[in-house]
Design a protein around this motif. Structure first.
Motif, PDB file in Angstrom:
ATOM      1  N   THR A  31      -3.793   5.577   5.023  1.00 37.58           N
ATOM      2  CA  THR A  31      -3.995   4.229   4.491  1.00 37.58           C
ATOM      3  C   THR A  31      -5.392   4.059   3.894  1.00 37.58           C
ATOM      4  O   THR A  31      -5.727   2.986   3.413  1.00 37.58           O
ATOM      5  CB  THR A  31      -3.793   3.166   5.593  1.00 37.58           C
ATOM      6  OG1 THR A  31      -4.747   3.412   6.627  1.00 37.58           O
ATOM      7  CG2 THR A  31      -2.394   3.216   6.160  1.00 37.58           C
ATOM      8  N   GLY A  32      -6.215   5.122   3.985  1.00 40.40           N
ATOM      9  CA  GLY A  32      -7.516   5.077   3.336  1.00 40.40           C
ATOM     10  C   GLY A  32      -8.684   4.777   4.250  1.00 40.40           C
ATOM     11  O   GLY A  32      -9.825   4.773   3.815  1.00 40.40           O
ATOM     12  N   LEU A  33      -8.422   4.513   5.519  1.00 36.22           N
ATOM     13  CA  LEU A  33      -9.525   4.285   6.453  1.00 36.22           C
ATOM     14  C   LEU A  33     -10.118   5.620   6.873  1.00 36.22           C
ATOM     15  O   LEU A  33      -9.452   6.659   6.802  1.00 36.22           O
ATOM     16  CB  LEU A  33      -9.018   3.546   7.689  1.00 36.22           C
ATOM     17  CG  LEU A  33      -8.514   2.120   7.476  1.00 36.22           C
ATOM     18  CD1 LEU A  33      -7.850   1.603   8.754  1.00 36.22           C
ATOM     19  CD2 LEU A  33      -9.648   1.196   7.058  1.00 36.22           C
ATOM     20  N   VAL A  34     -11.371   5.565   7.317  1.00 31.67           N
ATOM     21  CA  VAL A  34     -11.999   6.768   7.855  1.00 31.67           C
ATOM     22  C   VAL A  34     -12.347   6.512   9.317  1.00 31.67           C
ATOM     23  O   VAL A  34     -13.237   5.722   9.628  1.00 31.67           O
ATOM     24  CB  VAL A  34     -13.270   7.139   7.052  1.00 31.67           C
ATOM     25  CG1 VAL A  34     -13.921   8.371   7.652  1.00 31.67           C
ATOM     26  CG2 VAL A  34     -12.919   7.376   5.589  1.00 31.67           C
ATOM     27  N   ASN A  85     -19.430   1.316   8.400  1.00 29.57           N
ATOM     28  CA  ASN A  85     -17.991   1.512   8.575  1.00 29.57           C
ATOM     29  C   ASN A  85     -17.570   0.714   9.810  1.00 29.57           C
ATOM     30  O   ASN A  85     -18.399   0.257  10.595  1.00 29.57           O
ATOM     31  CB  ASN A  85     -17.683   3.006   8.785  1.00 29.57           C
ATOM     32  CG  ASN A  85     -16.182   3.319   8.802  1.00 29.57           C
ATOM     33  OD1 ASN A  85     -15.342   2.471   8.510  1.00 29.57           O
ATOM     34  ND2 ASN A  85     -15.856   4.553   9.163  1.00 29.57           N
ATOM     35  N   LYS A 131      -9.766  10.944   7.773  1.00 26.60           N
ATOM     36  CA  LYS A 131      -9.293   9.993   6.768  1.00 26.60           C
ATOM     37  C   LYS A 131      -7.793   9.798   6.929  1.00 26.60           C
ATOM     38  O   LYS A 131      -7.025  10.762   6.955  1.00 26.60           O
ATOM     39  CB  LYS A 131      -9.619  10.510   5.369  1.00 26.60           C
ATOM     40  CG  LYS A 131      -9.312   9.481   4.296  1.00 26.60           C
ATOM     41  CD  LYS A 131     -10.179   9.685   3.048  1.00 26.60           C
ATOM     42  CE  LYS A 131     -10.108   8.438   2.191  1.00 26.60           C
ATOM     43  NZ  LYS A 131      -9.483   8.509   0.949  1.00 26.60           N
ATOM     44  N   THR A 132      -7.369   8.547   7.072  1.00 27.90           N
ATOM     45  CA  THR A 132      -5.945   8.280   7.274  1.00 27.90           C
ATOM     46  C   THR A 132      -5.254   8.084   5.932  1.00 27.90           C
ATOM     47  O   THR A 132      -5.894   7.879   4.903  1.00 27.90           O
ATOM     48  CB  THR A 132      -5.723   6.999   8.105  1.00 27.90           C
ATOM     49  OG1 THR A 132      -6.052   5.875   7.284  1.00 27.90           O
ATOM     50  CG2 THR A 132      -6.572   6.987   9.347  1.00 27.90           C
ATOM     51  N   LEU A 184       0.869  -1.163   0.000  1.00 26.10           N
ATOM     52  CA  LEU A 184       0.000   0.000   0.000  1.00 26.10           C
ATOM     53  C   LEU A 184       0.913   1.222   0.000  1.00 26.10           C
ATOM     54  O   LEU A 184       1.921   1.245   0.712  1.00 26.10           O
ATOM     55  CB  LEU A 184      -0.862  -0.033   1.264  1.00 26.10           C
ATOM     56  CG  LEU A 184      -1.949   0.997   1.495  1.00 26.10           C
ATOM     57  CD1 LEU A 184      -3.049   0.363   2.336  1.00 26.10           C
ATOM     58  CD2 LEU A 184      -1.438   2.250   2.171  1.00 26.10           C
ATOM     59  N   GLN A 231       0.720   5.602  -0.261  1.00 23.02           N
ATOM     60  CA  GLN A 231      -0.072   6.826  -0.348  1.00 23.02           C
ATOM     61  C   GLN A 231       0.832   8.020  -0.103  1.00 23.02           C
ATOM     62  O   GLN A 231       1.701   7.972   0.757  1.00 23.02           O
ATOM     63  CB  GLN A 231      -1.171   6.826   0.733  1.00 23.02           C
ATOM     64  CG  GLN A 231      -2.324   5.879   0.473  1.00 23.02           C
ATOM     65  CD  GLN A 231      -3.196   6.306  -0.679  1.00 23.02           C
ATOM     66  OE1 GLN A 231      -3.350   7.501  -0.943  1.00 23.02           O
ATOM     67  NE2 GLN A 231      -3.718   5.340  -1.424  1.00 23.02           N
ATOM     68  N   LEU A 274      -3.040  -1.500   7.288  1.00 23.52           N
ATOM     69  CA  LEU A 274      -4.105  -0.491   7.263  1.00 23.52           C
ATOM     70  C   LEU A 274      -4.109   0.369   8.519  1.00 23.52           C
ATOM     71  O   LEU A 274      -4.452   1.545   8.481  1.00 23.52           O
ATOM     72  CB  LEU A 274      -5.464  -1.175   7.116  1.00 23.52           C
ATOM     73  CG  LEU A 274      -5.754  -1.765   5.739  1.00 23.52           C
ATOM     74  CD1 LEU A 274      -7.033  -2.602   5.771  1.00 23.52           C
ATOM     75  CD2 LEU A 274      -5.886  -0.648   4.693  1.00 23.52           C
TER      76      LEU A 274
END
Lengths: 158, 296, 782
Positions: free
Chosen positions: C409-412, C622, C406-407, C165, C167, C334
């Motif tokens: 790594t794409g998590l909220v 979520n 929102k991190t 991953l 970002q 993640l």
């Protein structure tokens, strides 16, 4: 296979007479022969204490006692602790203080605590922790177990 | 979890037990509290054909004073030793050691004789026996003999007992005068056995160490008496620097064990450290003021 | 939620009366007549070819009914399944009993079925298995080296999968950094050690063609589906029951070879069969946790602002995948950014086959690894930059108003207030006081350390898109004609106390007595559907399903009440279990009376179906993200290597709390397991793949005397993800505690130049670190 031996054991106030193989462990005798499944087995190396019962007034790991060694003795298991509907103060304490989660170690844990209170009715926290060092609990982190034993000690003093 | 099949007998006299032991030889094992033997049998690391249960033989358990000696029967449990008021007064090193063996259930059931005869290299009581210069009474087909603790432990799980002999009692001195004792151990976290355990008794004479005994367990293949350490301190004025030098000798000519819990090197270090600390603690309980000695 | 009486109260558990009397029924406590007992012969080798297995002697043994080897069943039972998937995943066929080779110590080779357990055990010794040892791959890093022995010939590089991953602009972050701090971190293998080992009892009724399987499992419904595939049985002829389950911690969140084997044997032999795992078997052949080796690099500004993070992980998979094995290291990825704002992040995972038991979900499952990496690094950065570890954390927290956050790594992250939990913990522990105490004691050559861990984790496992087998949970609430309430949940517990907490939710909603509610779980024939209890999801997902069903029941009851009271439903008020018309409190009808009316069905609104029950399946939109701060104070003896925990404070935020007593229990137990990892626990394999910590004589589970009293407090930041506002708390203690302890010990030993010590923090490691190094401010001496 060695010849079977006759054993006479008084368990929770009831006399039992059986013919058993000399190698039969007390825990298997209690669970599989007598049908008292409250005491559990959590290891085979005498560490976890889930099988703890009282044998002639002393807490023992019943996985490390032969049924033939208990011949003529008196055994108290978790099933014999309450008087009818009246819980023992330790059972009450474990309930009140959330001293158990999965409950698997609980019967052995309660009997080790029972041993402690026979010998030291007013134990310190450190004494309680030392007294259950032969009983593993993976769920509670022991804190509520300590609280439960303190609860019982207070109640029994009254 | 399940032992191999065996027969079980309960002789009511020592002679009967010795006869059974003699006639069955290596196939028979003595059963006392069972807390050394049964765990091995459950894992089938031992599979004797016959267990000779000593529990019905009268007179094998109990603690009594005989003149300037304390006698402890071989079937006396660790708990009986731990809780004996007589021993706490006459030979406190024994109860101090017994109280840190295993856990309550093990101490309720395990016996001093069973533990010593099993000769686990990390057993606690062995250290106290060696420190105290205990004498072990042994009965066999050939009669009776006394062994010194130092002669008793030969190697890993090996004692001087012949296959047909039974350890019947242990004699230790009454500690009179200004005596101090200590048993310090670092337990292996899982089993509770000693990574290293050091038992010390000493007699003070003013600021002098009049006499001293040091027993060590856990370090090597067998528990041993640290004679060099004792010699270094006997009749000396105790000071931290001297105790430190003496303690450093505990590992001389010893081959330390190593395993996943502690390497040989670390065990050796622990032996020196715990010897130092146990001597300091024993000196303190004997009323020797070390800080004063250090100050001069 | 209406104003509540029971939700939020310290209610003692309703499951306890049977358990404290020894009257509960774990698998081995269930006895069926005519039951046969199974013992399994396991491989003593980590890698070997099976030259021959001879079972004749065992079969001759009195009381032995059958001896089964891998070749007897390879056509009959499908492979052990893996549910987690990723595009690069390589899945070796995982047989129930191995056929040609053994590939880890403890792998099943043959099974004995006998009239009793003693005979079954005896017969194991009579099976002769000849092995030809093969080269062993034990160390995961060595497994990746060219020329390493190969486990699965089809994949000579021993790679099980790769996952990455990336970002943000990592190159720029590292270029602009004031400093780059690197660290290698090892997350050792752990054994979950649920106190009840695994166990299975299976019974087949040939007339009904029904197989019932009692198993000590966290996931009865998933197990039922998977077993029907493995055994090729219609799923509607299969019933799985999780009776009392003696702890799981993820180890029973799986589908195991023995479960299928026992099902097969029950059908084949026509008698009930039972297998109870021993503890040594449990350490060999039940999943392990953790097993990651990572290299982390963090780019940071002079003021402590993190610019970027790069993490490369070698994940020790074992020989085969179990159910979620390949899903765990990506979860670490993640969650890697923790509770910090990190603009650029890169993670590369390589899963590696080794001749060891599979790793899988163990309490925390991927999150403890992530939290440990980040929290260790925060302390490393603080040390490198000379900033207080509290300040550097505060500097990188997102602010409360930035949520949902929102991190990289794409998590909220749903909701959070990391500052508040940290402040509360600092106050509770007396941070400044300990810092000055630390300074004072160092003058006396005593070494105090203070360790912080500010964690965030991921809970409430759902939505389905992110889960291998559905991220929902079912809940049924049924009012019986007599007014009692039966609740069914698919979130089958194993000590968490859902029989109590779910009853609290329903009692408040329906206004009935707690004692009138029974919560049933763990039986696939009774509970229509379910996923299970894991990932701290039971209350957030399963509790919500139950809550929604209770709401539906109440709404239906309202309609019936309106009909009976001849009023408009809108004009009814509901209070204390009774509907009455607004302003006419005396005239009313209880929900129990309505239940009876609903069942006799003589006077119901038109077109209404009789009965008063509802089932809901709740799927959250979520995950939830609980958080908190743990602070540990230790004193370290550099000479013996001993560590004394002097104080332990935990401030956790799991959103709304249904039962504070149960939450305390979860946190305390979790902390104990985290301390266990930090200080003692490790499954040790040697280079030959032999387990050196194979029993509880060598694998150290924390005992009562090892642990301090934990001081707990909470902040409460509800989640918007579910109507209860609950986040989950089953794993928080484990996730938060481990780095707090390690940070404290490293902090204590900074005078000796310590920057990092790998877990477990055994006495010898401490001693080695201190040995020879004079403390910066102290000399030697005993």
């Amino acid at each position: 296979m060695g010849p079977k031996k006759r054993v006479s054991i008084r368990i929770n106030g009831v006399n039992y007479l059986h013919e058993v193989e000399p190698r039969l462990l007390l825990i298997h005798y209690l669970r599989d022969v007598v049908g008292l499944t409250g005491s559990h087995i959590g290891c085979e190396t005498s560490v976890c204490g889930a099988c703890t019962v009282m044998l002639d007034g002393a807490a023992v790991k019943s996985c490390t006692v032969l049924a033939v060694q208990a011949d003529g003795a008196e055994v108290l298991t978790i099933e014999g602790l309450a008087q009818g509907e009246d819980l023992h103060p330790l059972q009450e304490g474990f309930w009140e203080c959330h001293g158990l989660q999965c409950g698997y170690c609980t019967p052995g844990m309660i009997l080790s605590a029972y041993q402690l209170l026979l010998r030291r009715p007013d134990p310190t926290e450190e004494e309680i922790r030392r007294a259950v060092d032969g009983n593993l609990c993976r769920c509670t982190g022991y804190q509520h177990i300590v609280d439960a034993v303190q609860y019982a000690a207070r109640k029994m003093k009254k | 979890m399940i032992p191999a099949p065996f027969d079980h007998i309960t002789p009511v006299t020592l002679d009967e037990a010795i006869r059974a032991l003699t006639s069955h030889g290596e196939e028979a094992k003595l059963l006392a509290g069972g807390h050394s033997l049964l765990p091995l049998m459950k894992l089938r690391l031992a599979s004797p054909k016959l267990l000779i249960d000593l529990s019905k033989i009268p007179g094998l358990a109990g603690i009594r004073q005989e003149g300037d000696k304390m006698t402890v029967g071989a079937l006396t449990t660790h708990y009986q030793i731990e809780s004996s008021e007589l021993l706490k007064e006459k030979c406190p090193l024994l109860p101090q050691t017994a109280r840190v063996i295993g856990d309550v259930q093990v101490r309720n059931r395990g016996t001093i004789g069973g533990s010593l005869a099993h000769a686990d290299p990390a057993a606690d009581l062995a250290a106290a026996m060696l420190a105290l210069g205990a004498e072990l009474r042994v009965r066999g087909a050939q009669g009776e003999r006394w062994l010194k603790a130092e002669e008793f432990f030969l190697d890993l799980m090996t004692t001087a007992l012949s296959p047909s002999e039974i350890l019947t009692e242990i004699r230790v001195p009454v500690l009179s005068g200004r005596c101090g004792t200590a048993y310090l151990k670092l337990p292996q976290k899982a089993s509770g056995f000693a990574l290293v355990g050091v038992a010390v008794w000493l007699r003070a004479d003013g600021g002098l160490c009049a006499d001293i005994g040091v027993g060590v367990t856990g370090l090597g293949a067998k528990p041993f008496r640290a004679v060099r350490v004792e010699r270094h301190l006997r009749r000396k004025r105790l000071e931290p620097a001297l105790i430190e030098t003496a303690s450093a000798e505990v590992t001389l000519r010893i081959e330390p064990l190593g395993d996943i819990h502690a390497s040989a090197e670390f065990r050796a270090h622990l032996a020196r450290l715990y010897t130092y600390r146990a001597i300091v603690e024993a000196a303190r309980t004997a009323g020797i003021s070390l800080t004063k000695a250090k100050g001069k | 939620m209406p104003v509540s009486k029971l939700v939020g109260a310290r209610i003692k558990r309703r499951e306890d009366p049977r358990l404290i009397r020894g009257l509960g029924h774990y698998v081995d406590d269930i006895n069926l007549p005519n039951t046969l007992h199974v013992a399994i012969l396991r491989s003593p080798h980590a890698h070997a070819r099976i030259k021959a297995i001879r079972v004749e002697e065992a079969l001759k043994c009195d009381g032995v009914v059958a001896v089964i080897t891998g070749s007897d069943i390879q056509e009959q039972i499908g492979p052990v399944p893996v549910a987690s998937q990723n595009p690069t995943l390589r899945v070796p066929k995982h047989p129930v009993l191995t056929v040609d080779k053994v590939r880890f110590v403890g792998e099943g080779v043959a099974a004995v079925v006998a009239e009793d357990r003693y005979t079954a055990r005896d017969a194991l010794d009579l099976i002769q298995a000849d092995y030809e040892p093969l080269p062993v791959v034990s160390d995961p890093e060595k497994a990746l080296e060219p020329g390493s022995p190969v486990i699965h010939p089809e994949w000579p590089d021993n790679v099980a999968f790769r996952w990455a991953l990336k970002q943000g602009n990592l190159a720029k972050a590292f270029k602009e950094a004031y400093k780059v701090v690197k660290q290698r971190l090892v997350h050792q293998r752990l054994a979950p050690i649920a106190l009840e080992p695994r166990g299975v009892l299976a019974r087949y009724l040939p007339g009904e063609k029904e197989l019932t399987l009692w198993s000590s499992t966290q996931i009865p419904h998933i197990l039922k589906t998977q077993l029907s595939l493995m055994l090729r049985l219609p799923e509607n002829r299969l019933r799985v029951i999780a009776p009392e389950v003696g702890g799981g911690f993820g180890s029973k969140l799986n589908v195991y070879a023995e479960e299928a084997l026992l099902g097969y044997l029950a059908i084949r032999l026509g008698r009930p069969v039972k297998w109870i795992e021993g503890r040594r078997e449990n350490i060999q052949a039940t999943i392990h946790g953790r097993g990651q080796i990572g290299e982390v690099e963090v780019a940071v500004r002079k003021d402590g602002t993190i610019l970027g993070l790069q993490y490369k992980v070698v994940a020790d998979i074992g020989v085969y995948h179990q159910l979620l094995t390949p899903g765990i290291p990506p979860l670490t990825g993640l969650m890697l950014s923790g509770c910090y704002r990190i603009p650029a992040i890169g993670i590369e995972v390589v899963g590696v086959f080794t001749n060891r038991m599979a790793t899988d979900a163990y309490r925390g499952a991927g999150r403890p690894e992530a939290t440990y990496v980040m929290e260790r690094m925060m302390d490393r950065l603080a040390q490198e930059l000379g900033i207080d570890p509290v300040k550097i954390r505060q500097k990188n927290f997102p602010k409360p108003k930035e949520f949902p956050f929102k991190t990289a790594t794409g998590l909220v992250y749903d909701s959070g207030n990391y500052q508040a939990a940290l402040r509360k913990a600092l106050k509770l522990v007396g941070y400044e006081k300990w810092r000055s105490e630390q300074k004072r004691l160092r003058e006396e050559r005593r070494y105090l350390g203070i360790g912080l861990s500010t964690y965030v984790e991921i809970c409430g496992m759902g939505p389905s898109a992110a889960m291998p087998a559905g991220g929902w949970e079912s809940g049924t609430v049924r009012m019986e004609p007599t007014g009692k309430v039966t609740v069914l949940t698919g979130a089958s517990p194993h000590g968490q106390g859902q029989e109590t907490s779910f009853a609290q939710i329903v009692a408040d909603e329906l206004g009935v007595d707690l004692d009138d509610i029974t919560v049933i779980h763990g039986d696939t024939a009774v509970v229509p559907s379910g996923i299970g209890t894991f990932g701290s999801r039971a209350t957030a997902v399963g509790g919500t399903a139950v809550f929604q069903s209770a709401e539906k029941v109440k709404e239906k009851a309202r309609e019936i009440a309106a009909h009976l009271l001849e009023a408009d439903p809108e004009d009814l008020v509901f209070s204390d279990g009774k509907f009455s018309v607004k302003g006419v409190p005396k005239k009313g009808i209880t929900i129990q009376q309505i239940a009876l009316e609903a069942h006799v069905a003589k006077n119901l609104p038109k077109k209404m179906e009789p009965g008063l029950s509802a089932t809901s399946v709740f799927e959250p939109s979520n995950f939830t993200f609980p958080f908190g701060t743990h602070i540990c104070v230790v004193e370290v003896d550099p000479k013996s290597g001993g560590i004394e925990i002097k104080k332990y404070v935990a401030v956790d935020d799991c959103g709304k709390v249904i039962n504070p007593l149960l939450v305390d229990g979860q946190v305390q137990g979790g902390i104990a397991q985290g301390l266990g990892q930090a200080l003692y626990e490790e499954v040790v394999y040697d280079e030959n793949g032999q387990i050196l910590s194979g029993s509880l004589m060598d694998y150290a589970v924390p005992k009562a005397g090892d642990l301090p009293r934990f001081e707990l407090a909470r902040t409460e930041t509800p989640t918007p993800v579910n109507p209860l506002g609950v986040k989950g708390v089953g794993e928080a203690g484990t996730i938060g505690s481990t780095p707090a302890v390690v940070n404290a010990v490293v902090d204590a030993l900074t005078p000796f130049g310590a920057t990092h010590i790998d877990m477990p923090l055994k006495a010898e490691k401490i001693w080695r670190l201190c040995q020879g190094k004079k403390a910066a401010r102290a000399g030697g001496g005993r």
